[in-house]
Motif scaffolding. Structure first.
Motif, PDB file in Angstrom:
ATOM      1  N   LEU A 114       0.760  -1.268  -0.167  1.00  0.00           N
ATOM      2  CA  LEU A 114      -0.107  -0.176  -0.302  1.00  0.00           C
ATOM      3  C   LEU A 114       0.758   1.309  -0.064  1.00  0.00           C
ATOM      4  CD1 LEU A 114      -2.876   1.461   0.132  1.00  0.00           C
ATOM      5  CD2 LEU A 114      -2.784   1.204   2.830  1.00  0.00           C
ATOM      6  N   VAL A 115       1.877   1.310   0.928  1.00  0.00           N
ATOM      7  CA  VAL A 115       2.642   2.377   1.050  1.00  0.00           C
ATOM      8  C   VAL A 115       3.564   2.764  -0.624  1.00  0.00           C
ATOM      9  CG1 VAL A 115       4.936   3.275   1.731  1.00  0.00           C
ATOM     10  CG2 VAL A 115       3.416   2.085   3.361  1.00  0.00           C
ATOM     11  N   THR A 156       1.423   7.516  -6.485  1.00  0.00           N
ATOM     12  CA  THR A 156       0.605   8.619  -6.447  1.00  0.00           C
ATOM     13  C   THR A 156       1.130   9.958  -6.509  1.00  0.00           C
ATOM     14  OG1 THR A 156      -0.183   8.872  -4.182  1.00  0.00           O
ATOM     15  CG2 THR A 156      -1.442   7.241  -5.580  1.00  0.00           C
ATOM     16  N   GLY A 157       2.221  10.102  -5.671  1.00  0.00           N
ATOM     17  CA  GLY A 157       2.935  11.211  -5.420  1.00  0.00           C
ATOM     18  C   GLY A 157       2.665  11.966  -4.007  1.00  0.00           C
ATOM     19  N   MET A 183       1.540  10.122   4.200  1.00  0.00           N
ATOM     20  CA  MET A 183       1.616   8.911   4.345  1.00  0.00           C
ATOM     21  C   MET A 183       1.617   8.603   5.621  1.00  0.00           C
ATOM     22  SD  MET A 183       3.691   6.950   1.060  1.00  0.00           S
ATOM     23  CE  MET A 183       5.062   7.993   0.853  1.00  0.00           C
ATOM     24  N   VAL A 184       2.845   9.265   6.411  1.00  0.00           N
ATOM     25  CA  VAL A 184       2.901   9.130   8.021  1.00  0.00           C
ATOM     26  C   VAL A 184       1.575   9.591   8.514  1.00  0.00           C
ATOM     27  CG1 VAL A 184       4.298   9.925  10.021  1.00  0.00           C
ATOM     28  CG2 VAL A 184       5.545   9.188   7.812  1.00  0.00           C
ATOM     29  N   GLU A 205      -9.337  11.330  -0.995  1.00  0.00           N
ATOM     30  CA  GLU A 205      -9.896  12.099  -2.017  1.00  0.00           C
ATOM     31  C   GLU A 205      -9.023  13.424  -2.298  1.00  0.00           C
ATOM     32  OE1 GLU A 205     -13.520  13.257   0.138  1.00  0.00           O
ATOM     33  OE2 GLU A 205     -14.635  11.616  -0.637  1.00  0.00           O
ATOM     34  N   ALA A 206      -8.271  13.823  -1.685  1.00  0.00           N
ATOM     35  CA  ALA A 206      -7.526  14.828  -2.244  1.00  0.00           C
ATOM     36  C   ALA A 206      -6.211  14.396  -3.032  1.00  0.00           C
ATOM     37  CB  ALA A 206      -6.583  15.551  -0.731  1.00  0.00           C
ATOM     38  N   THR A 207      -5.693  13.103  -2.725  1.00  0.00           N
ATOM     39  CA  THR A 207      -4.632  12.639  -3.454  1.00  0.00           C
ATOM     40  C   THR A 207      -5.077  11.998  -4.733  1.00  0.00           C
ATOM     41  OG1 THR A 207      -3.633  11.754  -1.420  1.00  0.00           O
ATOM     42  CG2 THR A 207      -3.002  10.606  -3.392  1.00  0.00           C
ATOM     43  N   ARG A 208      -6.460  11.776  -4.766  1.00  0.00           N
ATOM     44  CA  ARG A 208      -7.004  11.165  -6.100  1.00  0.00           C
ATOM     45  C   ARG A 208      -7.367  12.273  -7.024  1.00  0.00           C
ATOM     46  NH1 ARG A 208     -11.997  10.294  -8.928  1.00  0.00           N
ATOM     47  NH2 ARG A 208     -12.126   8.173  -9.966  1.00  0.00           N
TER      48      ARG A 208
END
Length: 156
Positions: A83-84, A90-91, A97-98, A119-122
């Motif tokens: 997952l990490v 995704t950048g 991530m932490v 959602e922000a990452t998407r």
């Protein structure tokens, strides 16, 4: 996995620390659930240094140790690292991530914050895909120009 795939926030939390589709995971030794850092490095493509750093900054959940103090990673740890790695692709910044790891450890009541983070990452990934599509259009245009020029020079 999307939150809509689960029925309760508790199920979402339980699934957060693993990859839903095990078919995408690298091969693991059959019947083994304790891995050395070098085995995990070989399996994930991450260096031992990176794995230690992930643990030090709180990105890795608690990693068990053998009686001699050596790290012993589990299948669940490998799922988490998968997952990490996806989040890295995704950048997503390491700090995010932490933060996500902290939210997972904090429990079910953080599902809303986790949702916002994803959602922000998407949105960011979709924006980058759009930029890449525009870049691809320019490349295709240039390729057409040079391919036509090459055909014209060969036909002359």
């Amino acid at each position: 996995m999307t939150v809509t795939e689960t029925h309760t926030a508790e199920e979402a939390t339980a699934r957060d620390d693993c990859v839903a589709d095990r078919r995408v995971l690298p091969p693991r030794p059959e019947g083994k659930d304790r891995y050395t850092i070098s085995e995990v490095a070989a399996c994930t493509g991450l260096s031992a240094h990176t794995l230690r750093w992930y643990e030090r900054i709180g990105l890795m959940p608690h990693v068990d140790r053998s009686h001699t103090g050596q790290r012993r990673f589990t299948d669940r740890d490998l799922d988490w690292l998968q997952l990490v790695n996806r989040l890295r692709s995704t950048g997503m910044p390491v700090a995010d991530m932490v933060r996500y790891a902290e939210l997972v450890r904090a429990g079910e009541h953080t599902c809303g914050e986790r949702l916002e983070l994803f959602e922000a990452t998407r949105r960011d990934v979709l924006r980058r895909i759009e930029e890449l599509q525009e870049t691809l259009t320019v490349l295709d245009y240039k390729i057409d120009i040079y391919a036509n020029a090459q055909r014209a020079s060969e036909g002359t």
